[in-house]
Design an enzyme around this catalytic site. Structure first.
Site, PDB file in Angstrom:
ATOM      1  CG  ASN A   1       9.074  29.967  -7.904  1.00 19.29           C
ATOM      2  OD1 ASN A   1       7.990  30.231  -8.674  1.00 19.29           O
ATOM      3  ND2 ASN A   1       9.232  29.396  -6.844  1.00 19.29           N
TER       4      ASN A   1
ATOM      5  NE  ARG B   1       2.883  25.390  -6.317  1.00 23.76           N
ATOM      6  CZ  ARG B   1       3.319  26.223  -5.795  1.00 23.76           C
ATOM      7  NH1 ARG B   1       2.581  27.331  -5.517  1.00 23.76           N
ATOM      8  NH2 ARG B   1       4.425  26.055  -4.908  1.00 23.76           N
ATOM      9  CG  ASP B   2       5.434  29.048  -6.810  1.00 26.80           C
ATOM     10  OD1 ASP B   2       4.238  29.916  -7.043  1.00 26.80           O
ATOM     11  OD2 ASP B   2       6.490  29.144  -6.072  1.00 26.80           O
TER      12      ASP B   2
ATOM     13  CG  HIS C   1       9.934  28.226  -2.390  1.00 23.07           C
ATOM     14  ND1 HIS C   1       9.216  27.161  -3.271  1.00 23.07           N
ATOM     15  CD2 HIS C   1       9.468  29.217  -2.856  1.00 23.07           C
ATOM     16  CE1 HIS C   1       8.339  27.817  -3.912  1.00 23.07           C
ATOM     17  NE2 HIS C   1       8.233  28.965  -3.836  1.00 23.07           N
TER      18      HIS C   1
ATOM     19  CB  CYS D   1       1.843  33.592  -4.825  1.00 19.61           C
ATOM     20  SG  CYS D   1       0.555  33.469  -3.614  1.00 19.61           S
TER      21      CYS D   1
END
Ligand code: HMG
Ligand code: MG
Length: 287
Positions: free
Chosen positions: A248, A14-15, A206, A239
């Protein structure tokens, strides 16, 4: 004596992928998730059910969730911004959903097109529906250190939003350094404020690795008692609504840190490396 256990929440599918300009084919997403679920990772953020106009890369979430090989004991989670997204995630048999609030107004507006307070109203609706359906909900607090639009974030704003998410029924809240600017000292200051009222067992970290300090920040959070961290295999990610946000922190790097420090994770490094090579090849960034 049992080793201290740390949980890694894999957010790569996802990220890691949401910010990729070139659409990744659904079968490749499925392959990535199936490689990851072989490793012993128990939580994989698999998709998001947001507006396909806002994030085209995530438009195939239902397909992805219907095609993956569902391994026993693995939670396949999905990001949901509102009830419409929640209903789609539930229909696709997401095992858990995640709501994502911001500690800063600027990012809230840019990311979900409403104020923090309005977003919390939507998330309360999701929590109510999820409780009815017996689906656990996880919460994020973005911009926990700083916001690309509003500058530094006050720890008190983070504490307030985290508390609201827990009050509405989130089982855990992940504090996100969305743009990856934290230094370890700031993480300690943030956690000191947040942990005044909130048990550390309800908090996750995170970290985006823009400045290559994510691992030291995780070290600081570990010393404060945090035992859940989000990471993205291969260090993919970013993002679309947070300019400058890089990937990340890489799952394999977090895993190595935890192994070095003697923590138990239940995750196999070689299998994670396989998944990492797969995503790096896929995104054209060979290791
Ligand atoms: P909006 O434009 O204000 O939405 O966007 P709206 O309610 O006015 O609806 C507009 C249109 O979108 C309508 O369609 C809706 O049906 C549709 P139309 O009638 O025009 O054809 N729509 C949807 N379609 C599919 N799924 C949905 C959905 N909702 C509305 N769920 C909205 C508001 C929240 C939808 C939008 O801003 C959005 O999708 N934002 C998501 C942004 C995003 O995904 N950001 C990245 C994830 S967060 C992140 O990366 C941070 C994190 O990693 C932690 C960290 O590092 O900080 C989690
Ligand atoms: Mg993120």
């Amino acid at each position: 004596m049992m080793a201290d256990r740390v949980t890694i929440c894999e957010v790569g599918p996802r990220d890691g992928l949401q910010n990729e300009p070139v659409l990744v084919a659904t079968p490749d997403k499925v392959k990535l998730i199936d490689l990851l679920s072989l490793s012993g990772l128990k939580y994989i953020e698999t998709a998001s059910f947001v507006s396909p106009r806002w994030v085209p890369q995530m438009a195939d979430g239902s397909d992805v969730l219907s095609r993956i090989e569902r391994r026993k004991g693995v939670v396949y989670a999905a990001l949901t911004p509102n009830l419409k997204g929640y209903e789609a995630a539930f229909a696709a048999r997401a095992g858990e959903v995640a709501v994502f609030a911001s500690a800063s107004e600027g990012f809230s507006q840019r990311n979900v097109n409403c104020s923090i307070a309005e977003s919390l109203v939507r998330y309360r609706e999701i929590c109510r529906a999820a409780e009815r359906d017996a689906i656990p909900v996880r919460g994020y607090v973005s911009c926990a250190i700083a916001c690309p639009y509003d500058g530094p974030t006050a720890p008190e704003s983070v504490r307030r939003v985290a508390q609201s998410l827990l009050d509405m029924g989130c089982r855990e809240v992940s504090l996100a350094d969305t743009i990856g600017v934290a230094v370890p000292q700031q993480v300690e200051t943030l956690l000191a404020a947040v942990l005044k009222d909130i048990p550390v067992s309800a908090i996750a970290g995170h970290f985006h690795d823009t400045q290559h300090r994510a691992l030291s920040c995780i070290g600081a959070a570990l010393r404060c008692g945090v035992r859940v961290f989000d990471s993205s295999v291969g260090g993919a990610g970013g993002c679309p609504f947070a300019p400058g946000a890089k990937g990340n922190v890489a799952t394999e790097q977090v895993l190595q840190l935890l192994l070095d420090e003697g923590y138990e994770t239940g995750i196999d490094m070689d299998t994670v490396r396989n998944a990492s090579n797969f995503i790096k090849n896929l995104l054209g960034r060979r290791s």
